[in-house]
Structure formats: C-alpha cells, structure tokens
Design an enzyme around this catalytic site. Structure first.
Site, PDB file in Angstrom:
ATOM      1  N   ASN A   1       0.849  -1.196   0.000  1.00  0.00           N
ATOM      2  CA  ASN A   1       0.000   0.000   0.000  1.00  0.00           C
ATOM      3  C   ASN A   1       0.879   1.239   0.000  1.00  0.00           C
ATOM      4  O   ASN A   1       1.937   1.292   0.650  1.00  0.00           O
ATOM      5  CB  ASN A   1      -0.987  -0.001   1.172  1.00  0.00           C
TER       6      ASN A   1
ATOM      7  N   GLU B   1      -2.963  -4.689  -3.094  1.00  0.00           N
ATOM      8  CA  GLU B   1      -3.477  -5.615  -4.106  1.00  0.00           C
ATOM      9  C   GLU B   1      -3.458  -4.972  -5.494  1.00  0.00           C
ATOM     10  O   GLU B   1      -3.063  -5.587  -6.486  1.00  0.00           O
ATOM     11  CB  GLU B   1      -4.917  -6.018  -3.777  1.00  0.00           C
TER      12      GLU B   1
ATOM     13  N   CYS C   1     -10.332  -4.743   0.077  1.00  0.00           N
ATOM     14  CA  CYS C   1     -11.420  -3.753   0.128  1.00  0.00           C
ATOM     15  C   CYS C   1     -12.308  -3.900  -1.110  1.00  0.00           C
ATOM     16  O   CYS C   1     -11.953  -4.595  -2.076  1.00  0.00           O
ATOM     17  CB  CYS C   1     -10.844  -2.336   0.229  1.00  0.00           C
TER      18      CYS C   1
HETATM   19  N1  THU Z   1      -5.203  -1.466   2.515  1.00  0.00           N
HETATM   20  C1  THU Z   1      -4.622  -2.295   1.594  1.00  0.00           C
HETATM   21  O1  THU Z   1      -3.529  -2.025   1.082  1.00  0.00           O
HETATM   22  N2  THU Z   1      -5.284  -3.424   1.263  1.00  0.00           N
HETATM   23  C2  THU Z   1      -6.437  -3.844   1.826  1.00  0.00           C
HETATM   24  O2  THU Z   1      -6.928  -4.908   1.485  1.00  0.00           O
HETATM   25  C3  THU Z   1      -7.098  -3.019   2.840  1.00  0.00           C
HETATM   26  C4  THU Z   1      -6.486  -1.691   3.098  1.00  0.00           C
HETATM   27  C5  THU Z   1      -4.448  -0.266   2.927  1.00  0.00           C
HETATM   28  C6  THU Z   1      -4.996   1.061   2.472  1.00  0.00           C
HETATM   29  C7  THU Z   1      -4.435   1.986   3.545  1.00  0.00           C
HETATM   30  O3  THU Z   1      -3.115   2.370   3.192  1.00  0.00           O
HETATM   31  C8  THU Z   1      -4.357   1.121   4.788  1.00  0.00           C
HETATM   32  O4  THU Z   1      -4.428  -0.224   4.337  1.00  0.00           O
HETATM   33  C9  THU Z   1      -5.445   1.390   5.797  1.00  0.00           C
HETATM   34  O5  THU Z   1      -6.690   1.370   5.211  1.00  0.00           O
END
Ligand code: THU
Length: 132
Positions: A42, A55, A86
């Site tokens: 992320n 993802e 998400c």
């Molecule tokens: N996030 C992801 O990278 N993948 C997920 O499946 C859920 C959320 C990240 C986005 C943000 O940087 C942090 O997790 C908190 O929401």
C-alpha cells in the site's frame, strides 16, 4: 499448489509499505500463470483518497508488464486476523484477473483460501457494456 512462496513474498512486499498515516502495512503477491510473482504494497498519500492498496499495486504492475492471466493473490499485514481486500480491490481483481484464489493471511502464520467470486458476488463486468 503450495502457496507458501506466495505468502512469503506478500510479507516481504509489506516491508516497502508507505503508510505514514494509518501505520497499517499491507503486502500482496500475485501469481501469474507463467509462474512469475508480482508484489505490491500500500502506498498512502497526504491527500488520503489517492492512496493505493497493496493488491492493486501488484495487479497493475503485472498488467503493465504484459501479464493477463493469473492464478492466486496473497495478502499480508501485521495484524493477527485475516485482512480481506477492500471493495475497490475486489472489483479490480475480478475485472483483471477473473475468479482467482485469494489467500488471506495473518501475522501468526495462518492462511485461508477464498475465491474472489465469493468475496464479490454478482460483479459488474464488461459483458454488460455491449448490451447498450
Ligand atoms: N489497505 C490495503 O492495502 N489493502 C487492503 O486490502 C485493505 C487496506 C491499505 C490502504 C491503507 O493504506 C491502509 O491499508 C489502511 O486502510
């Protein structure tokens, strides 16, 4: 197939997470049908809504390098429960990768496999665009 290599790659990818706002590190590893693994993390932004999830980073990297067929995607974080993709990522995964296996993991070494179709029933897809 033994997913341990993919899970390991997802945890490794998490180390590159740029998450100064949430402190929630996520890593993803995508297995292409040619055996290649694409990883992502992320990447947050000071304009919060521009953040991209691990993802989608992995998937966009793979597609941008010419890959179109995938088998599985592993997701890793630092928490002791499974992190599920998400809603936005579910749509993008289904659209670009089809009904692949999603491997949810936790920080204790547990994992669980679930199809993206189980996470995103009745998806919007391109077939409806041609009905206009
Ligand atoms: N996030 C992801 O990278 N993948 C997920 O499946 C859920 C959320 C990240 C986005 C943000 O940087 C942090 O997790 C908190 O929401």
């Amino acid at each position: 197939m033994d997913h341990s290599r993919l899970i390991k790659a997802a945890h490794k990818a998490k180390k590159h997470s740029h998450s100064p706002y949430s402190r929630f590190r996520v890593g993803a590893a995508l297995l292409a049908d040619n055996g290649k693994i694409f990883t992502g993390c992320n990447i947050e932004n000071s304009s919060f809504s521009l953040t991209i999830c691990a993802e989608r980073t992995a998937l966009f990297k793979a597609v941008s390098e010419g890959l179109r067929k995938f088998k599985a995607l592993a997701i890793a974080s630092d928490v002791d429960s499974f992190v599920s993709p998400c809603g936005a990522c579910r749509q993008v995964i289904m659209d670009l990768a089809g009904d692949i296996d999603i491997i949810l993991t936790d920080s204790k070494g547990n994992s669980k496999i679930i199809k993206i179709s189980a996470l995103l029933p009745l998806p919007f897809d391109s077939s409806i665009l041609s009905k206009l």
